[in-house]
Design a protein around this motif. Sequence first.
Motif, PDB file in Angstrom:
ATOM      1  N   ASN A 107       0.836  -1.202   0.000  1.00  0.00           N
ATOM      2  CA  ASN A 107       0.000   0.000   0.000  1.00  0.00           C
ATOM      3  C   ASN A 107       0.872   1.254   0.000  1.00  0.00           C
ATOM      4  N   VAL A 108       1.828   1.305   0.933  1.00  0.00           N
ATOM      5  CA  VAL A 108       2.697   2.476   1.049  1.00  0.00           C
ATOM      6  C   VAL A 108       3.541   2.644  -0.215  1.00  0.00           C
ATOM      7  N   PHE A 109       4.119   1.539  -0.703  1.00  0.00           N
ATOM      8  CA  PHE A 109       4.961   1.608  -1.901  1.00  0.00           C
ATOM      9  C   PHE A 109       4.173   2.132  -3.096  1.00  0.00           C
ATOM     10  N   GLY A 122      -3.239  -1.932  -1.886  1.00  0.00           N
ATOM     11  CA  GLY A 122      -2.277  -2.989  -1.595  1.00  0.00           C
ATOM     12  C   GLY A 122      -2.838  -4.383  -1.764  1.00  0.00           C
ATOM     13  N   ARG A 123      -4.094  -4.480  -2.209  1.00  0.00           N
ATOM     14  CA  ARG A 123      -4.754  -5.782  -2.253  1.00  0.00           C
ATOM     15  C   ARG A 123      -5.103  -6.257  -3.661  1.00  0.00           C
ATOM     16  N   ARG A 124      -5.659  -5.371  -4.462  1.00  0.00           N
ATOM     17  CA  ARG A 124      -6.118  -5.754  -5.793  1.00  0.00           C
ATOM     18  C   ARG A 124      -5.678  -4.707  -6.815  1.00  0.00           C
ATOM     19  N   ASN A 125      -5.367  -5.187  -8.001  1.00  0.00           N
ATOM     20  CA  ASN A 125      -5.026  -4.299  -9.096  1.00  0.00           C
ATOM     21  C   ASN A 125      -5.807  -4.770 -10.325  1.00  0.00           C
ATOM     22  N   TRP A 173      -5.522   5.458  -9.827  1.00  0.00           N
ATOM     23  CA  TRP A 173      -5.529   4.985  -8.440  1.00  0.00           C
ATOM     24  C   TRP A 173      -5.741   6.140  -7.454  1.00  0.00           C
ATOM     25  N   ASP A 174      -4.884   7.138  -7.511  1.00  0.00           N
ATOM     26  CA  ASP A 174      -4.894   8.180  -6.479  1.00  0.00           C
ATOM     27  C   ASP A 174      -5.152   9.584  -7.010  1.00  0.00           C
ATOM     28  N   VAL A 175      -5.804   9.690  -8.134  1.00  0.00           N
ATOM     29  CA  VAL A 175      -6.197  11.008  -8.642  1.00  0.00           C
ATOM     30  C   VAL A 175      -7.250  11.596  -7.697  1.00  0.00           C
ATOM     31  N   PHE A 234     -11.545   4.803 -14.926  1.00  0.00           N
ATOM     32  CA  PHE A 234     -11.715   3.989 -13.729  1.00  0.00           C
ATOM     33  C   PHE A 234     -10.799   4.497 -12.622  1.00  0.00           C
ATOM     34  N   LYS A 235     -11.284   4.437 -11.396  1.00  0.00           N
ATOM     35  CA  LYS A 235     -10.445   4.742 -10.234  1.00  0.00           C
ATOM     36  C   LYS A 235     -10.551   3.606  -9.232  1.00  0.00           C
ATOM     37  N   HIS A 236      -9.414   3.057  -8.825  1.00  0.00           N
ATOM     38  CA  HIS A 236      -9.403   1.993  -7.821  1.00  0.00           C
ATOM     39  C   HIS A 236      -9.846   2.524  -6.454  1.00  0.00           C
ATOM     40  N   HIS A 237     -10.412   1.637  -5.673  1.00  0.00           N
ATOM     41  CA  HIS A 237     -10.761   1.986  -4.293  1.00  0.00           C
ATOM     42  C   HIS A 237      -9.478   2.069  -3.469  1.00  0.00           C
TER      43      HIS A 237
END
Length: 333
Positions: free
Chosen positions: A143-145, A222-225, A247-249, A214-217
Amino acid sequence: TKGKIENLKEVFQEYDRDIEIDEYGFTSYKYGFNIYGDSEDVESLFVFEEGYIRPNFITLEKYGVNGYSPQPKERTFYDNLIFDDNLIEEIESIVKFKSTFIKLAREAIIYYWVANLFYHKYPYYVHHRNFSLMDEFKTGCKNVFRKYKYKFTERGLNNRFKNELSKKYYFVPLQTHGDFQIKTHSKYKNIEAFIKEVMESFSKNAPKETFLVFKHHPVDRGRRNHANYIKNLAYILGIKHRVIVTWDVHLPTLLKNAIGTVVINSTVGISSLYHETPTICLGDAIYDIEGLTSLGLTIDEFWSEYKEVDTELFKKFRGYLIKTTQINSNFYL
């Protein structure tokens, strides 16, 4: 109790309650069991959940939350509401909290250490996520990486959505992969089924000059991509140049500049309505109400026939929701 989940009914019967139990979460869907009955059986049952309105709120609702919520879903109910100036001022005068992520992470680490240490005392305990301390540690590191990685790889995207792509894309915020909102309050078996339906419909029915974003939750960082799945499907459908995965927009930026938002039943849908962005729900959601969402349209119709948000209706809906279900607080103060 240290017993099995199927024996939980006996515990409640000690309190003279005729309650049925099955495998799914009643309102606290995260916790893996279902408690329900007539309203007289559960008259003192209140359920906590993360806020419908985020940030700065916690949900506390009688009988159930989300798909089990007793909140009215008829437009006429909200049309007939009258809010005086004092009530409006009370609703809008909220305390805003700083990020509590560090405290949340610290308490989660302590919880996992203690729970794993004494797990043998509660052998039938069921957790809503992987309960392995080592696996969760690895997930935290990923997650952090990835958070810092995406800061680098996604630099400039916020400006791109504000400018050259503004009002040229449809936005799809993904819910977390194990969300019981999907399992119990939608037709989808998993998030991939939702992604596939949306992309196939977009490829056939959306204006050819538009994009799909699309934006990831955040919980899935750190769990799914899902990026490879989305990109492969986009290639098969011939729309790889029209699909963007993020991801983090900045979420409000994505919502404000979208043509429309497609959700299953995520609370991001409420944020979309707040930003006056046309929204369609493909699952059961408390805000899927005539005048707010594109209720009555199919996903195929939505791309070109989406319905605008009635802003006055939304103000009444939001005000009633805050007044009746939201606590101006945070779980990790």
